[in-house]
Design an enzyme around this catalytic site. Sequence first.
Site, PDB file in Angstrom:
ATOM      1  CG  ASP A 116      21.131  -2.228 -78.252  1.00 29.65           C
ATOM      2  OD1 ASP A 116      22.350  -1.992 -79.636  1.00 29.65           O
ATOM      3  OD2 ASP A 116      21.626  -1.585 -77.282  1.00 29.65           O
ATOM      4  CB  THR A 170      25.670  -0.937 -75.326  1.00 28.69           C
ATOM      5  OG1 THR A 170      25.874  -0.726 -76.092  1.00 28.69           O
ATOM      6  CG2 THR A 170      26.260  -0.429 -74.077  1.00 28.69           C
ATOM      7  CG  ASP A 218      20.205  -1.447 -72.123  1.00 23.76           C
ATOM      8  OD1 ASP A 218      20.911  -0.916 -73.622  1.00 23.76           O
ATOM      9  OD2 ASP A 218      21.026  -1.426 -71.108  1.00 23.76           O
TER      10      ASP A 218
END
Length: 823
Positions: free
Chosen positions: A336, A338, A579
């Site tokens: 991911d 970000t 996250d």
Amino acid sequence: MTQRALDSSGEQTPGPSRPAMIDAGAELDPVHPMEPPPPPHRPDGLSAAEVAERVARGEVNDVPVRSSRSITEIVRANVFTRFNLIIGVLWVIMLFVAPIQDSLFGFVIVANTGIGIIQEWRAKRTLDSLAVIGEAKPTVRRDGVAAEISTSEIVLGDLVELGPGDKVVVDGVVAEADSLEIDESLLTGEADPVIKRAGDPVMSGSFVVAGGGAFTATKVGREAYAAQLAEEASRFTLVHSELRSGISTILKYVTWMMVPTAIGLIISQLVVKDNNFKDSVARTVGGIVPMIPEGLVLLTSVAFAIGVVRLGRKQCLVQELPAIEGLARVDVVCLDKTGTLTEGGMDVTEVRPLNGSDEAYVKEVLRTFGASDPRPNASLQAIIDAYPAGEEAAWTVTDAMPFSSARKYSGAAFTEAGGTASAWLLGAPDVLLSEGDATLAEIEQLNEQGLRVLLLARVQGDDLDAPGAAAGAAPTALVVLEQRLRPDAGDTLAYFADQNVATKVISGDNAVSVGAVAGKLGLAGAENTLDARRLPTDPDEMATAMEQNAVFGRVTPQQKRDMVAALQSRGHTVAMTGDGVNDVLALKDADIGVSMGSGSEATRAVAQIVLLNNSFATLPSVVAEGRRVIGNITRVATLFLTKTVYSVLLAILVVCTQVEYPFLPRHLTLLSTLTIGVPAFFLALAPNKERAQPHFVRRVMRYAIPSGIIAASATFVTYLVARHHYSGEGALEAETSAATLTLFLVSMWVLAIIARPYTWWRIGLVAAMGLGFLIVLVVPWLQDFFALKLVGTTMPWTAVGIAVAAAALLEFVWRWVGRRFGA
């Protein structure tokens, strides 16, 4: 050694290979129709006196938090094993019938067991300390003040606040709800978020995907739903991995071979041969003991335990030990963007008004928008930092719609300074704008520079929830954000490329923007971007698209999950990092889930590996640890099982030819120590960057079986030749010494092959073992202690010649096996 971690609520963390938790205790009904009425809402929460009273009554969330086995369990697991029992009985027998040097194998087992206990205890301490660091701290409101406390300190009736990414740690009833959406997929298997309103029940184990609120704890401790489910299943089990299951399979086959062979050997040595009883017992035990690969399980446990300690020093919490092995087998890593490639924070670089909008007015809208969300995400936090609200805001927020990764935007409604009502949306331009809008070309240019762009659009009217509100919103301004790249992300991507691990960047952001960021970090194939809205829904077609492209944008949480499944359907072993809440479903389904320590509580709960230092650069260390464990255990397993094969074959040959068994326990203890025990310990802990390969049992046995056959055949030929060469008193000792020399030399050649590729310390290790045996042969008191004395020159050189021929045959067979069956 392995462990399956409990999170702070006492719930067993779910993993990719486990069924939905609801299956573990289907008779438990999370929403029972006979539930008592919800408790009255108390906005200030409990008072300090009420908390103390509940603690005194035991109404506290007291589910024991253990991230690993207890000391008692560690000792029991290392001491009470099947092979320790067999060896223990044989050891006791030998203590009564033979000199102490024939009982050395028992002391070796005691030392091995002690090492195993100490190493696992060290790993336990590391895991426990890291689990405390990574433990979630729910926010609880007491006496009107919100504060983070340990999960174990929650009492019955506490008011627990919730925000995006927070996990529900105990059962309760919603007291406050602000567009609260909760994902209960970890409990029910249903992926769609559930909208919760005041009075609705919430279950421990679910987590917030959007909105916020608070709930009153109605069940704590073992009464909580997730805690009951956790008790239905064993929390701590041996590793569910190819390595562990392979070793178990091997040990099962060894047992089957050992029992009939040992019985035949006992009958042969005690009944058929009319020898001295004590000597016959000693030689019988000498034939049985080396059949047992007693150090193999120990070294596997030690290798895993040391891996945990090493990773712990790098602030990497391995919540399930198989993850060390699993990540080493990974051939696709899904990232991911970000929080993984970029740091959590962003900066507003520019605001571009659209359609003649007033810039000062736009900034006031953004300033008030920032005040509408008490738990802003990274994008909104950047806007708040750029346009902080004043002490006395001229505008007031009348309604708010938190950001949702499913719809890709958030909303807010205001009463402006003049009393005018307005409603606004802030989110993905390519979602809020129609496909042919001219503004998209301008946005595309910004995305190609790796910038993130949000669109501020005004809703017609002031109703955020009105049907078609997003479709009819009027574009007002573009908010340009610059993401902070992680300084170590580029090196990590380069490492995976060097290790032939494919990297796929999967993000909810614009695909072109994500590709530009990945390109800045040097990701191979970053120019191959695909908007997930054009991704085929057919699993096979999706798998093809996944293999052909490297960057995917505008991916929904459910799509992330589907993409992981599509890759797995092609035989890939997939790791997923993330996250955010939108990563949870994919993390749960991936073969290995990796979460950042600063990520949401939900992601930490489902991940097998948590990077507590939030550094993506720690992943290569985990991969390296896994490869070290798998590669080295494969090497040393070949050593151990070569010994098992030649021991079983020698016993069969002795039974068939009705001769004395050539070795006493002391001889094979010496050989095992020098050719297996000591070198295996160093080889098991050595660096190893070889890519992990499947089919552990086949890879080990295809080398161990021919090696064992060659070693046994060469040794038995030497023994038979020596029986014809020597006669008279002391002949058996001379025959044993010649056979021992051949077996040692052949075993040393197996060790020399396994130690490749050579480094200075590997050459030194092999040379030191050879020197140790030479010292035994030349030092008089060691000759007597081990009953090893070469007689004459003809037979010893014959033994060496046979060993050389066997070594040449070993080289040929190993190379043929490598060509025939692959490396």
